[in-house]
Design a protein around this motif. Sequence first.
Motif, PDB file in Angstrom:
ATOM      1  N   PHE A 156       0.808  -1.213   0.000  1.00  0.00           N
ATOM      2  CA  PHE A 156       0.000   0.000   0.000  1.00  0.00           C
ATOM      3  C   PHE A 156       0.846   1.270   0.000  1.00  0.00           C
ATOM      4  CE2 PHE A 156      -2.768  -3.128   2.292  1.00  0.00           C
ATOM      5  CZ  PHE A 156      -3.676  -3.310   1.246  1.00  0.00           C
ATOM      6  N   ALA A 213      -0.107   2.400  -3.703  1.00  0.00           N
ATOM      7  CA  ALA A 213      -1.545   2.365  -3.988  1.00  0.00           C
ATOM      8  C   ALA A 213      -2.287   2.288  -2.667  1.00  0.00           C
ATOM      9  CB  ALA A 213      -1.890   1.157  -4.862  1.00  0.00           C
ATOM     10  N   ARG A 222      -8.123   0.289  -0.486  1.00  0.00           N
ATOM     11  CA  ARG A 222      -9.426   0.566  -1.073  1.00  0.00           C
ATOM     12  C   ARG A 222     -10.427  -0.491  -0.611  1.00  0.00           C
ATOM     13  NH1 ARG A 222      -7.019  -0.984  -6.901  1.00  0.00           N
ATOM     14  NH2 ARG A 222      -7.562  -3.195  -6.983  1.00  0.00           N
ATOM     15  N   ARG A 223     -11.700  -0.215  -0.837  1.00  0.00           N
ATOM     16  CA  ARG A 223     -12.731  -1.178  -0.468  1.00  0.00           C
ATOM     17  C   ARG A 223     -12.486  -2.504  -1.177  1.00  0.00           C
ATOM     18  NH1 ARG A 223     -16.080   3.005  -2.357  1.00  0.00           N
ATOM     19  NH2 ARG A 223     -16.647   4.518  -0.735  1.00  0.00           N
ATOM     20  N   ASP A 239     -10.163  -4.673  -0.382  1.00  0.00           N
ATOM     21  CA  ASP A 239      -8.822  -5.187  -0.089  1.00  0.00           C
ATOM     22  C   ASP A 239      -8.846  -6.084   1.143  1.00  0.00           C
ATOM     23  OD1 ASP A 239      -7.267  -4.096  -2.121  1.00  0.00           O
ATOM     24  OD2 ASP A 239      -6.895  -2.227  -1.033  1.00  0.00           O
ATOM     25  N   LEU A 272     -14.262   2.727   4.146  1.00  0.00           N
ATOM     26  CA  LEU A 272     -13.131   3.643   4.215  1.00  0.00           C
ATOM     27  C   LEU A 272     -13.497   4.854   5.072  1.00  0.00           C
ATOM     28  CD1 LEU A 272     -12.121   3.577   0.437  1.00  0.00           C
ATOM     29  CD2 LEU A 272     -10.944   2.394   2.310  1.00  0.00           C
ATOM     30  N   ASP A 303     -17.066   6.758   5.123  1.00  0.00           N
ATOM     31  CA  ASP A 303     -18.149   5.930   4.591  1.00  0.00           C
ATOM     32  C   ASP A 303     -19.230   5.689   5.642  1.00  0.00           C
ATOM     33  OD1 ASP A 303     -17.051   5.657   2.086  1.00  0.00           O
ATOM     34  OD2 ASP A 303     -16.233   3.648   2.427  1.00  0.00           O
ATOM     35  N   ARG A 342      -4.992  -9.023  -5.840  1.00  0.00           N
ATOM     36  CA  ARG A 342      -5.782  -7.909  -5.324  1.00  0.00           C
ATOM     37  C   ARG A 342      -7.055  -7.813  -6.149  1.00  0.00           C
ATOM     38  NH1 ARG A 342      -3.877  -1.545  -4.626  1.00  0.00           N
ATOM     39  NH2 ARG A 342      -5.393  -1.058  -2.983  1.00  0.00           N
ATOM     40  N   GLU A 398     -10.726  -3.359  -9.611  1.00  0.00           N
ATOM     41  CA  GLU A 398     -11.577  -2.222  -9.276  1.00  0.00           C
ATOM     42  C   GLU A 398     -13.046  -2.561  -9.514  1.00  0.00           C
ATOM     43  OE1 GLU A 398     -11.040   0.520  -7.892  1.00  0.00           O
ATOM     44  OE2 GLU A 398      -8.943   1.064  -8.119  1.00  0.00           O
ATOM     45  N   THR A 442     -14.681  -4.312  -6.688  1.00  0.00           N
ATOM     46  CA  THR A 442     -14.798  -3.609  -5.416  1.00  0.00           C
ATOM     47  C   THR A 442     -15.709  -2.387  -5.513  1.00  0.00           C
ATOM     48  OG1 THR A 442     -12.851  -2.244  -5.921  1.00  0.00           O
ATOM     49  CG2 THR A 442     -12.484  -4.296  -4.754  1.00  0.00           C
ATOM     50  N   THR A 443     -16.307  -2.191  -6.687  1.00  0.00           N
ATOM     51  CA  THR A 443     -17.230  -1.070  -6.824  1.00  0.00           C
ATOM     52  C   THR A 443     -18.570  -1.397  -6.180  1.00  0.00           C
ATOM     53  OG1 THR A 443     -17.916  -1.887  -8.999  1.00  0.00           O
ATOM     54  CG2 THR A 443     -16.195  -0.227  -8.946  1.00  0.00           C
ATOM     55  N   GLN A 479     -20.007   4.498  -6.916  1.00  0.00           N
ATOM     56  CA  GLN A 479     -18.669   4.170  -6.462  1.00  0.00           C
ATOM     57  C   GLN A 479     -18.633   4.210  -4.944  1.00  0.00           C
ATOM     58  OE1 GLN A 479     -16.025   3.281  -8.240  1.00  0.00           O
ATOM     59  NE2 GLN A 479     -17.161   3.344 -10.146  1.00  0.00           N
TER      60      GLN A 479
END
Length: 225
Positions: free
Chosen positions: A62, A65, A68-69, A71, A118, A121, A213, A216, A219-220, A225
Motif C-alpha cells: 500500500f 496504492a 481501497r474497499r 482489499d 473507508l 463511509d 488484489r 476495481e 470492489t465497486t 462508487q
Amino acid sequence: MEQTKRQPGKLGWRFALLGLVLAVAVSGLVRSLWLDIYFIPSASMEPLLRDGDRIVVSRTAFSSAPVRRGDVVVFDGRGSFAPLNSGRGPAGDFLAGAGHWLGLTGSDNTYVKRVIGLPGDHVICCDADGRLTVNGQQVEEPYVYQGDAPSTLKFSTIVPDGRLWLMGDHRSKSADSRSLLGAPGGGMVPLDRVIGRPVQIIWPLDRFAAIPRPDEAATTIKNGQ
C-alpha cells in the motif's frame, strides 16, 4: 616453535554458526521491511483463506496504492481488536512470539480481514433487500462464504477519519468490526495499524497460489462508487 594446528571441526562449527546468525539477520530485515509470513488461525476468511494456511504478506503493497474497499489486509489489532493483555506472562509471550515469527502459530495481536468501509463511509446492514450498503449503495460481495448472509447483526455506522471498517468473508464465523461497536474505537481499525496485504498462500502445498488484489470492478458498489 611448533604451531598449534586448528581443528577443522571447530572451524566448521564457527562458519555454520556465523552463517546461521547472518541468515536470521537477513530474514529479520526482509520480514521487517518487505515481506512477512503469517499463520491463519481461524475460518473467518473462508473461502479465500482457510484455518491453517500460511501466507506471505507484502508490507509495501500500500506504499504506492492506497487501501481501497474490497482489499484484504493484515493489521495490528492492539487498541481495537486485540485484548490489552493475553495473560500469558513473559515466558508465554516469548514462546508465542517465536511461533508466530516462524509462521507456526497465530498471534493475539494480528488479524486478517477485508476492508468494507473507508474513512467517511456510512456502512449499513442491512437494507430492504437484505444487502450491505455503503453510502446508500448496495455492495457487490462475491467473496462472502456461500450460504452466509451479509450480516445477521444489524448496524449503521460512519467510519471516522483515519480508520477502516473491516469484516471477515465467512460472516457467520468472523468476529470483526461488527462485534466491537460498543468497545473503545467502535470496532474501527486505524489505517496506520495496517501491516500489509496477503499476496501468496505458501502452505499447505496443495493450496499454493497467489492472492490477487481484487479488480476495481469487483470492489465497486452497485449504482455508484
